[in-house]
Scaffold this motif. Structure first.
Motif, PDB file in Angstrom:
ATOM      1  N   PHE A 191       0.796  -1.227   0.000  1.00  0.00           N
ATOM      2  CA  PHE A 191       0.000   0.000   0.000  1.00  0.00           C
ATOM      3  C   PHE A 191       0.832   1.282   0.000  1.00  0.00           C
ATOM      4  CE2 PHE A 191      -2.528  -3.412   1.823  1.00  0.00           C
ATOM      5  CZ  PHE A 191      -3.662  -3.336   1.029  1.00  0.00           C
ATOM      6  N   VAL A 192       2.152   1.171  -0.087  1.00  0.00           N
ATOM      7  CA  VAL A 192       2.972   2.377  -0.177  1.00  0.00           C
ATOM      8  C   VAL A 192       2.917   2.900  -1.611  1.00  0.00           C
ATOM      9  CG1 VAL A 192       4.474   1.491   1.651  1.00  0.00           C
ATOM     10  CG2 VAL A 192       5.173   1.207  -0.738  1.00  0.00           C
ATOM     11  N   LEU A 200      10.942  -1.681  -2.058  1.00  0.00           N
ATOM     12  CA  LEU A 200      10.841  -1.755  -0.600  1.00  0.00           C
ATOM     13  C   LEU A 200      10.587  -3.187  -0.139  1.00  0.00           C
ATOM     14  CD1 LEU A 200      10.909  -0.187   2.034  1.00  0.00           C
ATOM     15  CD2 LEU A 200       8.473   0.302   1.752  1.00  0.00           C
ATOM     16  N   ALA A 201       9.770  -3.927  -0.884  1.00  0.00           N
ATOM     17  CA  ALA A 201       9.522  -5.333  -0.532  1.00  0.00           C
ATOM     18  C   ALA A 201      10.808  -6.142  -0.587  1.00  0.00           C
ATOM     19  CB  ALA A 201       8.477  -5.933  -1.455  1.00  0.00           C
ATOM     20  N   ALA A 217      10.091 -13.224  -4.723  1.00  0.00           N
ATOM     21  CA  ALA A 217       8.753 -13.761  -4.495  1.00  0.00           C
ATOM     22  C   ALA A 217       7.938 -12.820  -3.617  1.00  0.00           C
ATOM     23  CB  ALA A 217       8.835 -15.149  -3.867  1.00  0.00           C
ATOM     24  N   ALA A 218       8.580 -12.259  -2.597  1.00  0.00           N
ATOM     25  CA  ALA A 218       7.890 -11.299  -1.735  1.00  0.00           C
ATOM     26  C   ALA A 218       7.502 -10.053  -2.517  1.00  0.00           C
ATOM     27  CB  ALA A 218       8.778 -10.929  -0.553  1.00  0.00           C
ATOM     28  N   ALA A 219       8.417  -9.563  -3.356  1.00  0.00           N
ATOM     29  CA  ALA A 219       8.120  -8.377  -4.155  1.00  0.00           C
ATOM     30  C   ALA A 219       6.996  -8.655  -5.149  1.00  0.00           C
ATOM     31  CB  ALA A 219       9.377  -7.913  -4.883  1.00  0.00           C
TER      32      ALA A 219
END
Length: 367
Positions: A191-192, A200-201, A217-219
């Motif tokens: 949500f940024v 950032l991820a 994977a997180a990004a």
């Protein structure tokens, strides 16, 4: 009291006002747009439901799950004597959200901020709740002071080890892990500001996991969540990001999209156990594709012989966005441990990303 200006340079880095229409919304001119704070709450609350649903079957095989739950799920289970218990998945997600809010406060008060370092500080405060002592000094303000979060519920060893070894805020993990501990906590970052989600991820994942696939994977999941929040369908959201990552992450997204969309656990288990980030990504996409509604999707996400609480939490974040309002109105919402904290962090994160800082600067330290 002096009003805190809400337009700051840090907003270009971290924040995007939820009162502004996105480009897609302007193009489609939808007649109803879900407020961002409701989306954040749906996302985090549904993730907590999935976490809780899978907590007590995390280490059970499929035969054991079927024997224990012959009729499927009714209420959230009791885990470690606590009805609706959350695990490290939701705990770390909440600390990530708290870190984002503190980053916004720091940017407002000091005019400069490195969000991964502030989020790292938040994760080190979570480490304290797990009866661990970080090498660097942390404060005792906020979530860390809530004794309910002191529960230690099979936290990921990679997260624990990396945080134990951190000597400075923002220091990258020195390991080769791509465990699902990166993706299970990434939802708040979706949500940024849109152009900051991917970077950032990845930066925040690298605080605990050194393998590029774990970070990618997180990004990818954060970007998919953002696309869902901005109105895309799941398949469109996933496919649009598949080819912007390395082979393991790309293939994981495609497996989730191409596996037959039936809800049989045997089909889910073809995608692995979810212990590593790319498998968790595949399972989450698959469960969301199968979902008839929030409850059904969560059941698909956790019913397999693997990391059920993590895949439930990860898929739940997306399901909350796919089925707006269902998490907030579902009977399980009142059963989730720390529901009040989830609601508060969702509301405060929405304020932070919209630049409404006056209340937050009185309640959150800028660090």
């Amino acid at each position: 009291m002096r009003k805190i200006p809400t337009v700051r340079l840090w907003q270009a880095f971290l924040c995007h006002p939820y009162c502004m229409m996105t480009r897609r919304e302007l193009m489609t001119m939808t007649t109803y747009t879900i407020p961002r704070h409701e989306q954040i709450l749906d996302c985090l609350l549904a993730g907590a439901m999935g976490d809780s649903l899978g907590a007590d079957i995390e280490f059970a095989n499929l035969a054991q799950i079927r024997a224990r739950l012959p009729e499927g799920f009714s209420d959230l289970p009791i885990h470690q004597g606590v009805p609706g218990a959350i695990t490290d998945d939701t705990q770390m997600t909440l600390f990530t959200a708290e870190g984002l809010v503190r980053a916004a406060v720091r940017g407002t008060l000091k005019g400069i901020c490195h969000p991964p370092g502030v989020i790292h500080h938040a994760l080190l405060r979570w480490l304290v709740t797990q009866a661990e002592m970080p090498l660097t000094e942390v404060d005792d303000i906020g979530l860390v002071a809530d004794r309910r979060l002191n529960a230690r519920r099979a936290p990921g060893l990679t997260c624990l080890d990396a945080l134990r070894q951190a000597r400075t805020f923002g220091a990258l993990a020195v390991n080769g892990s791509k465990g699902c501990g990166t993706i299970m906590r990434v939802a708040p970052i979706a949500f940024v500001a849109e152009d900051r989600v991917r970077g950032l991820a990845m930066e925040c994942s690298a605080l605990t996991h050194g393998h590029p696939t774990g970070q990618e994977a997180a990004a990818a999941w954060a970007l998919i969540l953002r696309s869902l929040a901005d109105g895309d369908e799941l398949e469109q959201a996933a496919a649009s990001h598949a080819h912007s990552f390395g082979a393991e992450t790309r293939d994981a997204i495609l497996r989730g999209l191409q596996t037959p969309a039936d809800s049989r656990p045997e089909t889910t288990e073809q995608l692995g156990g979810g212990w590593i980030a790319e498998e968790a990504l595949s399972i989450a996409i698959h469960a969301c594709r199968c979902a008839r509604d929030l409850e059904h999707g969560l059941a698909v996400a956790v019913t397999h012989s693997g990391d059920s609480d993590s895949t439930g939490a990860i898929a739940g974040n997306a399901l909350g966005l796919m089925f707006p309002g269902q998490a907030r109105s579902h009977r399980w919402a009142a059963q989730v441990e720390c529901q009040d904290l989830i609601e508060r962090l969702a509301a405060d994160l929405a304020l932070a990303i919209s630049g409404q800082m006056d209340d937050l600067v009185t309640r959150y330290p800028g660090a």
